[in-house]
Write a protein that holds these residues in place. Structure first.
Motif, PDB file in Angstrom:
ATOM      1  N   THR A   1       0.819  -1.203   0.000  1.00  0.00           N
ATOM      2  CA  THR A   1       0.000   0.000   0.000  1.00  0.00           C
ATOM      3  C   THR A   1       0.857   1.258   0.000  1.00  0.00           C
ATOM      4  O   THR A   1       2.081   1.191   0.057  1.00  0.00           O
ATOM      5  CB  THR A   1      -0.965  -0.010   1.198  1.00  0.00           C
TER       6      THR A   1
ATOM      7  N   PHE B   1       2.330   4.975   1.335  1.00  0.00           N
ATOM      8  CA  PHE B   1       2.825   5.394   2.647  1.00  0.00           C
ATOM      9  C   PHE B   1       1.938   6.438   3.319  1.00  0.00           C
ATOM     10  O   PHE B   1       2.123   6.753   4.477  1.00  0.00           O
ATOM     11  CB  PHE B   1       4.277   5.887   2.561  1.00  0.00           C
TER      12      PHE B   1
ATOM     13  N   GLY C   1      -1.568   3.684  -4.459  1.00  0.00           N
ATOM     14  CA  GLY C   1      -1.573   5.086  -4.030  1.00  0.00           C
ATOM     15  C   GLY C   1      -0.296   5.884  -4.258  1.00  0.00           C
ATOM     16  O   GLY C   1      -0.331   7.006  -4.751  1.00  0.00           O
TER      17      GLY C   1
ATOM     18  N   LEU D   1       2.602   4.713  -5.954  1.00  0.00           N
ATOM     19  CA  LEU D   1       3.275   3.682  -6.741  1.00  0.00           C
ATOM     20  C   LEU D   1       4.674   4.113  -7.206  1.00  0.00           C
ATOM     21  O   LEU D   1       4.875   5.240  -7.609  1.00  0.00           O
ATOM     22  CB  LEU D   1       2.416   3.433  -7.981  1.00  0.00           C
ATOM     23  N   LYS D   2       5.603   3.156  -7.161  1.00  0.00           N
ATOM     24  CA  LYS D   2       6.882   3.282  -7.859  1.00  0.00           C
ATOM     25  C   LYS D   2       6.964   2.099  -8.833  1.00  0.00           C
ATOM     26  O   LYS D   2       6.209   1.139  -8.696  1.00  0.00           O
ATOM     27  CB  LYS D   2       8.064   3.192  -6.888  1.00  0.00           C
ATOM     28  N   GLN D   3       7.897   2.165  -9.746  1.00  0.00           N
ATOM     29  CA  GLN D   3       7.995   1.099 -10.728  1.00  0.00           C
ATOM     30  C   GLN D   3       8.183  -0.261 -10.062  1.00  0.00           C
ATOM     31  O   GLN D   3       7.540  -1.238 -10.421  1.00  0.00           O
ATOM     32  CB  GLN D   3       9.126   1.367 -11.716  1.00  0.00           C
TER      33      GLN D   3
ATOM     34  N   ALA E   1      -5.470   9.403 -13.097  1.00  0.00           N
ATOM     35  CA  ALA E   1      -4.748  10.660 -12.889  1.00  0.00           C
ATOM     36  C   ALA E   1      -3.518  10.807 -13.780  1.00  0.00           C
ATOM     37  O   ALA E   1      -3.203  11.902 -14.240  1.00  0.00           O
ATOM     38  CB  ALA E   1      -4.363  10.806 -11.416  1.00  0.00           C
ATOM     39  N   THR E   2      -2.810   9.707 -14.015  1.00  0.00           N
ATOM     40  CA  THR E   2      -1.602   9.774 -14.842  1.00  0.00           C
ATOM     41  C   THR E   2      -1.502   8.525 -15.710  1.00  0.00           C
ATOM     42  O   THR E   2      -2.008   7.457 -15.344  1.00  0.00           O
ATOM     43  CB  THR E   2      -0.310   9.855 -13.981  1.00  0.00           C
ATOM     44  N   PRO E   3      -0.829   8.650 -16.857  1.00  0.00           N
ATOM     45  CA  PRO E   3      -0.602   7.467 -17.700  1.00  0.00           C
ATOM     46  C   PRO E   3       0.124   6.350 -16.950  1.00  0.00           C
ATOM     47  O   PRO E   3      -0.159   5.165 -17.149  1.00  0.00           O
ATOM     48  CB  PRO E   3       0.273   8.016 -18.839  1.00  0.00           C
ATOM     49  N   PHE E   4       1.042   6.728 -16.039  1.00  0.00           N
ATOM     50  CA  PHE E   4       1.782   5.728 -15.280  1.00  0.00           C
ATOM     51  C   PHE E   4       0.849   4.876 -14.420  1.00  0.00           C
ATOM     52  O   PHE E   4       0.969   3.646 -14.372  1.00  0.00           O
ATOM     53  CB  PHE E   4       2.839   6.423 -14.406  1.00  0.00           C
ATOM     54  N   ARG E   5      -0.110   5.542 -13.756  1.00  0.00           N
ATOM     55  CA  ARG E   5      -1.040   4.785 -12.909  1.00  0.00           C
ATOM     56  C   ARG E   5      -1.919   3.867 -13.748  1.00  0.00           C
ATOM     57  O   ARG E   5      -2.125   2.703 -13.427  1.00  0.00           O
ATOM     58  CB  ARG E   5      -1.925   5.743 -12.100  1.00  0.00           C
TER      59      ARG E   5
END
Lengths: 256, 256, 256
Positions: free
Chosen positions: C18, C20, C61, C63-65, C94-98
């Protein structure tokens, strides 16, 4: 002067490399107690922070590989200037990664005190029955023996939390009774205890075994007192911070 | 309409790249105030989040190397569309890594406001007496001078927190009195203040110096009011969130 | 026996990967409920933790790679032994990464339940009007249709939170009314709900749709009850933990 009064007078800077789950509670707990927290886990600065701090707490709660490196840098930096280092081997037996990391830290850093529960102690000591799940309170006679052996092996103090806490230097063992079951209902109580013990050690290194026992006793009393006024886990956590601030203070009024 | 009313009407989206110690308190504080927090520190998305947010807060509390990269991407993304960016240089003087990171962010991003304490200001301004420990309140005349020079050097606002807060654009300086010592007993009060100031700037960029002063004044009054009903650091933190919600609201009833 | 009673008896181990921001609230919420949280997001141990846990919660929430890699390892490890896996696609649009990360997890892991709000559902389903901002409550008829299609596409349950919650397996849909607007004023309420739903699924996989609906209903009732005694967002969060502990317990006394 009691150790808690010395602590509040000197306000030791407590460096925590800790997990992100309890970092806020741990920092607020140290502040409430009268210490100064500095939470810094980056490998880029762990050594520098440990050098200026009065003690370092190494907590493996949400460990990453590079945090292990930061812990070793911080731990050796703290010990090089005679400051105590507390290891909290959170869930040491849960995964091979945790166990290997804990053993690596113990191998490379001259740890002052390991603060753990019985399951974590069993993992460190490589006791087979740990794998079946160890609860505090079971096999307490054995726990003392394992704690003493572990303390001698790593030349450090070992404090084991449970219904009855024990702390040993490998020869003498002190037992601390008290506390309250509500203390097991919120996350981070053990993590904060490790930090509190570090703060006591920071001002009590002349007699470290007694300083650690003082911390454990203070904490159990704080739990007892907080339980009297708490109706659930939510307000217990809030009230516990209040108690850390007022317990054994002459004035019971906040900031007075 | 007062700025706080505008803020509650527009509910600015406040993007925080912040430390894991205070992230929860900061998000809840922004929500209580009436803003919308989005905590996103990944280098993979910092630029995208800053673009859709109404302001970005860069807080170096538990900095890693890649967070510095995320801050620069986010800061430039926010500024490219005219949004304010607040820098909170937590413990800037504590380690070379922090100081170098703060100077790098200041060098590469057109920061709108630096929100710091006196020790952090001294580190940024490279003032030698900072190294001996700087407390808020000491040498206040000098602090104002250093703050003004720093504001001119980086062409930004500088807000310095202490018993008396000041905020300057390098030419004019506003002083804000009030607050309460209890505000220093919990972690993240400064971090949350930086976010709150960013939320005020997000709706007050026509007169940014006044908007920042408004935020500082609002925050000090929230601290005063909260202190009246708080018995310790535990409930102070809880009550402070309540106060952020009700202060300067016509209805004092939650959600009414 | 009701599911909540079974949950409190078996105390399922809930593994959370999850963010932080809410990790502390999520862990304390699970403890208050009667489950056992284990927060472990390291790629080095995600697989091992998921294997011993009774369910895994994947929350993007902050997220990192490398967290994406940990989620895939954990998710597949949990599913290999028949344990439920809940995906919480926080801010998926919210973002392409998510969005890419969520789709990747859905592609590589046999998710048991997606717990989201309408905006997140729209992002997953690639609905164009999502880009203009989707609020809970708007176009509820369409939401049910999209939820059902998404459930069929990924062969999983989909729970959508809002003023009225729905949960569907792609064929049947259950609606859950209740709750309180105060629930939207603190961070992590959705994240904790995903974990709570996972805990219910851990003891209710015989009838997963009903188990999920039970969790949603329990949570809404907890919000309603907490609202009665809360004066602001600060104490709402504290009281909500208390309510999670006492709701549907025979004894209303803490730990009794």
């Amino acid at each position: 002067m009691q150790l808690i009064q010395q602590l509040r007078q000197r306000q030791p800077l407590v460096h925590c490399i800790t997990n992100f789950v309890v970092a806020n509670f741990q920092a607020n707990g140290l502040l409430a107690l009268g210490a100064s927290p500095v939470m810094a886990d980056a490998v880029e600065e762990a050594e520098d922070i440990a050098r200026i701090a009065d003690c370092s707490i190494l907590n493996i709660g949400t460990l990453k590989q590079q945090t292990v490196d930061a812990m070793i840098l911080a731990g050796n930096s703290a010990r090089a200037t005679g400051k105590p280092v507390v290891l909290d081997p959170v869930g040491a037996g849960a995964t091979p990664f945790r166990k290997a990391s804990v053993l690596k830290v113990l191998d490379e850093v001259d740890i002052t005190l390991i603060r753990c529960n019985t399951g974590e102690l069993a993992a460190i000591a490589d006791i087979p029955w740990a794998a079946k799940g160890v609860d505090a309170g079971e096999g307490s006679a054995d726990i003392e023996d394992i704690a003493k052996k572990t303390a001698r092996k790593y030349n450090c103090l070992v404090a084991v939390s449970g219904e009855v806490d024990i702390v040993t230097d490998g020869h003498s063992t002190l037992s601390i009774t008290g506390g309250h079951p509500m203390m097991t209902t919120i996350t981070g109580m053990g993590c904060l205890l490790s930090s509190v013990t570090g703060a006591f050690l920071a001002v009590g290194m002349e007699r470290p075994l007694e300083a650690a026992a003082d911390a454990l006793s203070f904490y159990k009393r704080a739990g007892e007192q907080t339980a009297k006024t708490s109706s659930g886990p939510g307000d217990f956590a809030v009230n516990f911070l209040n108690t850390l601030h007022t317990l054994d203070r002459e004035s019971k009024t906040f900031l007075a």
